[in-house]
Each structure stands twice: as structure tokens, then as C-alpha cells.
Design a protein around this motif. Structure first.
Motif, PDB file in Angstrom:
ATOM      1  N   GLY A   1     -14.973  42.309 -52.278  1.00 49.65           N
ATOM      2  CA  GLY A   1     -13.935  42.117 -53.289  1.00 49.65           C
ATOM      3  C   GLY A   1     -13.686  40.676 -53.671  1.00 49.65           C
ATOM      4  N   MET A   2     -14.718  39.816 -53.556  1.00 47.92           N
ATOM      5  CA  MET A   2     -14.554  38.421 -53.962  1.00 47.92           C
ATOM      6  C   MET A   2     -14.431  38.336 -55.487  1.00 47.92           C
ATOM      7  SD  MET A   2     -14.506  36.378 -51.386  1.00 47.92           S
ATOM      8  CE  MET A   2     -14.772  36.590 -49.630  1.00 47.92           C
ATOM      9  N   ASP A   3     -13.578  37.452 -55.953  1.00 49.57           N
ATOM     10  CA  ASP A   3     -13.461  37.221 -57.394  1.00 49.57           C
ATOM     11  C   ASP A   3     -14.540  36.280 -57.893  1.00 49.57           C
ATOM     12  OD1 ASP A   3     -10.975  38.694 -58.036  1.00 49.57           O
ATOM     13  OD2 ASP A   3     -10.062  37.259 -56.658  1.00 49.57           O
ATOM     14  N   VAL A   4     -14.858  35.278 -57.090  1.00 51.18           N
ATOM     15  CA  VAL A   4     -15.843  34.279 -57.483  1.00 51.18           C
ATOM     16  C   VAL A   4     -16.393  33.632 -56.216  1.00 51.18           C
ATOM     17  CG1 VAL A   4     -14.065  32.496 -57.717  1.00 51.18           C
ATOM     18  CG2 VAL A   4     -16.208  32.236 -58.949  1.00 51.18           C
ATOM     19  N   VAL A   5     -17.672  33.237 -56.247  1.00 49.15           N
ATOM     20  CA  VAL A   5     -18.285  32.586 -55.087  1.00 49.15           C
ATOM     21  C   VAL A   5     -19.090  31.381 -55.556  1.00 49.15           C
ATOM     22  CG1 VAL A   5     -18.431  34.667 -53.672  1.00 49.15           C
ATOM     23  CG2 VAL A   5     -20.333  34.061 -55.159  1.00 49.15           C
ATOM     24  N   ILE A   6     -19.253  30.414 -54.655  1.00 50.82           N
ATOM     25  CA  ILE A   6     -20.097  29.248 -54.904  1.00 50.82           C
ATOM     26  C   ILE A   6     -21.177  29.233 -53.828  1.00 50.82           C
ATOM     27  CG2 ILE A   6     -20.208  26.730 -54.969  1.00 50.82           C
ATOM     28  CD1 ILE A   6     -17.325  26.746 -56.001  1.00 50.82           C
ATOM     29  N   ARG A   7     -22.432  29.160 -54.251  1.00 53.55           N
ATOM     30  CA  ARG A   7     -23.542  29.194 -53.323  1.00 53.55           C
ATOM     31  C   ARG A   7     -24.626  28.220 -53.756  1.00 53.55           C
ATOM     32  NH1 ARG A   7     -20.353  31.330 -50.655  1.00 53.55           N
ATOM     33  NH2 ARG A   7     -20.416  33.346 -49.606  1.00 53.55           N
ATOM     34  N   GLY A   8     -25.426  27.769 -52.801  1.00 54.96           N
ATOM     35  CA  GLY A   8     -26.553  26.905 -53.085  1.00 54.96           C
ATOM     36  C   GLY A   8     -27.853  27.662 -52.908  1.00 54.96           C
ATOM     37  N   GLY A   9     -28.911  27.247 -53.625  1.00 54.72           N
ATOM     38  CA  GLY A   9     -30.213  27.879 -53.484  1.00 54.72           C
ATOM     39  C   GLY A   9     -30.513  28.854 -54.604  1.00 54.72           C
ATOM     40  N   GLU A  10     -31.638  29.561 -54.445  1.00 60.30           N
ATOM     41  CA  GLU A  10     -32.067  30.526 -55.456  1.00 60.30           C
ATOM     42  C   GLU A  10     -31.263  31.807 -55.337  1.00 60.30           C
ATOM     43  OE1 GLU A  10     -34.201  29.834 -57.855  1.00 60.30           O
ATOM     44  OE2 GLU A  10     -34.322  27.809 -57.019  1.00 60.30           O
ATOM     45  N   LEU A  11     -30.914  32.396 -56.479  1.00 59.60           N
ATOM     46  CA  LEU A  11     -30.061  33.567 -56.503  1.00 59.60           C
ATOM     47  C   LEU A  11     -30.710  34.659 -57.342  1.00 59.60           C
ATOM     48  CD1 LEU A  11     -26.881  31.483 -57.263  1.00 59.60           C
ATOM     49  CD2 LEU A  11     -27.455  32.449 -55.048  1.00 59.60           C
ATOM     50  N   ASP A  12     -30.606  35.897 -56.864  1.00 61.89           N
ATOM     51  CA  ASP A  12     -31.189  37.012 -57.607  1.00 61.89           C
ATOM     52  C   ASP A  12     -30.364  38.263 -57.343  1.00 61.89           C
ATOM     53  OD1 ASP A  12     -32.819  38.650 -59.082  1.00 61.89           O
ATOM     54  OD2 ASP A  12     -34.369  38.839 -57.534  1.00 61.89           O
ATOM     55  N   ASP A  13     -29.330  38.466 -58.131  1.00 68.58           N
ATOM     56  CA  ASP A  13     -28.474  39.638 -57.998  1.00 68.58           C
ATOM     57  C   ASP A  13     -27.982  40.005 -59.396  1.00 68.58           C
ATOM     58  OD1 ASP A  13     -26.493  41.562 -57.504  1.00 68.58           O
ATOM     59  OD2 ASP A  13     -25.970  40.660 -55.574  1.00 68.58           O
ATOM     60  N   SER A  14     -28.489  41.113 -59.926  1.00 67.99           N
ATOM     61  CA  SER A  14     -28.167  41.506 -61.297  1.00 67.99           C
ATOM     62  C   SER A  14     -26.700  41.872 -61.470  1.00 67.99           C
ATOM     63  CB  SER A  14     -29.043  42.697 -61.715  1.00 67.99           C
ATOM     64  OG  SER A  14     -28.820  43.804 -60.852  1.00 67.99           O
TER      65      SER A  14
END
Length: 301
Positions: A136-149
Motif C-alpha cells: 500500500g505504498m503511495d510512492v517509492v524511491i529506488r536506485g537501479g534498473e526497474l521493470d514493473d508494468s
């Protein structure tokens, strides 16, 4: 409201698998958490957790109840977001997922709180990405390659991984001129808490593949802050993101080595679920972080 409070405690225990961690997060004792779970189990007439001195695991009934609770809290959040959207004012609780090495963001978040006092930040420091929707996160910050449609992303800024040690350390041990010389140095490693794997050192000519040299493991820890502390104490060389040591490099306390052999640059992204309407509180947070992030990454002090 008491039922909802008990369900909220249950969900947190299910996520952390710990009464102690849940108590710390909720500002109550672990015994109060245990009593809350016991009251909930008594009211439902089922056992939700299998408890032992070493672990807390969900029962089959607990798994079913957890799914229902998540749906309930998602609906409550959706109702709050819908009302907030109707007023078009950024307000309410905003659940933000940050990387474990998220100290860089704290000054930005402090400024955000000052600018938007009606938004309540709920910060979760973790390197997990797969549970953004489920948690139930509203927004996230992450580093690196991302692949989630299921997620929409926006680029925030890039950083470089570098090898660094203290001047005191290099006075005792000559700085390496080639990667294979690292085999005679104290090497301090970061372990990802989520996977247990060591962060690889991105060198053009890896010592583990060249001439049989393997990087020593003088220290392994799952805390970037602890790793930086040990480097500043002169205990060895570590692979660190450049933003985390800008101040120390500028002051001359630390120095980088083998810069020409380092190959990895990573990018921070801010992400939010594509399946939800972008509420005012999410919109202003995304816009704010996009606006200020590059400036904070470039600051040396």
C-alpha cells in the motif's frame, strides 16, 4: 476503531514477523502488541500466528485474514484519497518507500514537510520493490534498473559507485594502482539485507576473475552508515555511492582510488502505482522531489 487498531497491529506484525519491531514502529511495548494480537485472535476464534522463541509465522487462517485486512486498508486509503482529490488540496498521510541508504533524502523530506504541513509522511526504509503495491505504498524511491508494468516512474538523478578510504589508512597502506592490488588491502563490503548478497565492486578487471585474486572480506555489514563509519575510522576500503561521501572527499578526510576502473553509474527513480488515481499529495511529492533532487545530489555540504 479499536477493531481497526487491532487489525493495523496485526498487519504490521505480519509484515515484520516481529512483535518487537512492531512495538517500536507503533510506539508501544512488545507485550502490548502481543496482547492486541491475543485479543484479536480471541475475538475471531482462530490462531493467526505460530509463535516460537525465534520466529513469528502466519497460520493459514492468518494468511487469509491478512489478505482481507490489506483490502480493507486499501479501501480506507482510497476513500481518503478520493475526498482529498475533491478538495484538490494536498493533505493526509503519504506512505513513502525509501532505500535503506536513504539518508541523502532526509534534508529534502524536511523541506517538504515545511512546505506541505498538511501532509503526514509515513517513511519506510527498505530495498524491496516487489511489495510496493501489496504494502500500500503511495510512492517509492529506488536506485537501479526497474521493470514493473504496474508502476509509473520518473527519473530523479544519477550517482556513481566509487572505492574510497581514509587518508590515515592510505598512509599505512599505499593506495592501489590496479584492481589486483586490492587483494593486499582491507576490503569492507555491503550486504543487501533483502537478499543477503554482497554488493559487487564494479571494476573493469575484476580481481576475482583475473590471476586468481579474490577480494578480501575484512568486514561485511548491512548498514551503509556502519560501512562509512569504518572507512572514516581508517579500517579499509569500501565501495560507496559518491553522494554519501561528497562532504568527506571535499574536506580531504577520504579519497577515492581506481576511479578509471569503476564502471557503474546508477539512477534514482521515483515510482507510484499506475492503478491508482494520482492524488494531490502524490502529485506535489513527485513534483517536489523531481524539482529539488538534482540540486541536493550536487551539494557538497
Amino acid at each position: 476503531m479499536e477493531n481497526l487498531s487491532g487489525m493495523e497491529v496485526f498487519v504490521h506484525v505480519a509484515q515484520t514477523r516481529s512483535f518487537i519491531a512492531t512495538g517500536r514502529a507503533k510506539g508501544i511495548s512488545s507485550s502490548a502488541v502481543s496482547k492486541s494480537i491475543s485479543r484479536l485472535e480471541e475475538r475471531l476464534g482462530v490462531r493467526l500466528f505460530q509463535r516460537s522463541t525465534r520466529s513469528v509465522r502466519l497460520t493459514q487462517e492468518g494468511e487469509v485474514f491478512l489478505e482481507r485486512c490489506r483490502r480493507i486498508f486499501t479501501e480506507i486509503q482510497a476513500a481518503e484519497d478520493e475526498l482529498s482529490s475533491m478538495t484538490d488540496l494536498p493533505r493526509g498521510r503519504l506512505r513513502v518507500g525509501l532505500p535503506l541508504a536513504g539518508g541523502l533524502m532526509l534534508p529534502m523530506l524536511s523541506d517538504f514537510i515545511q512546505r506541505f504541513p498538511d501532509i503526514e509522511l509515513d517513511l519506510d526504509f527498505s530495498d524491496r520493490l516487489s511489495d510496493v503495491i501489496e504494502d500500500g505504498m503511495d510512492v517509492v524511491i529506488r536506485g537501479g534498473e526497474l521493470d514493473d508494468s504496474r508502476l509509473i516512474s520518473r527519473r530523479l538523478g544519477s550517482f556513481r559507485l566509487c572505492l574510497a578510504g581514509s587518508n590515515d589508512y592510505f598512509q599505512q597502506q599505499a593506495a592501489p594502482a590496479r584492481p589486483d592490488e586490492l587483494s593486499s588491502h582491507a576490503c569492507l563490503h555491503y550486504r543487501y539485507p533483502s537478499s543477503g548478497k554482497l554488493e559487487p565492486w564494479p571494476l573493469k578487471h575484476s580481481p576475482s576473475l583475473s590471476g586468481g585474486h579474490v577480494l578480501p572480506s575484512t568486514l561485511i555489514c548491512s548498514s551503509l552508515e556502519a560501512l562509512l563509519f569504518m572507512v572514516k575510522e581508517g579500517r579499509g576500503i569500501a565501495c560507496l555511492p559518491d553522494y554519501s561521501i561528497r562532504k568527506e572527499i571535499a574536506s580531504g578526510e577520504l579519497q577515492t582510488v581506481l576511479d578509471s576502473y569503476m564502471t557503474r553509474t546508477m539512477t534514482f527513480h521515483i515510482l507510484w502505482p499506475s492503478t491508482r488515481q494520482m492524488t494531490p499529495k502524490v502529485r506535489v511529492f513527485v513534483d517536489f522531489m523531481t524539482e529539488v533532487f538534482a540540486g541536493y545530489m550536487a551539494k557538497k555540504h
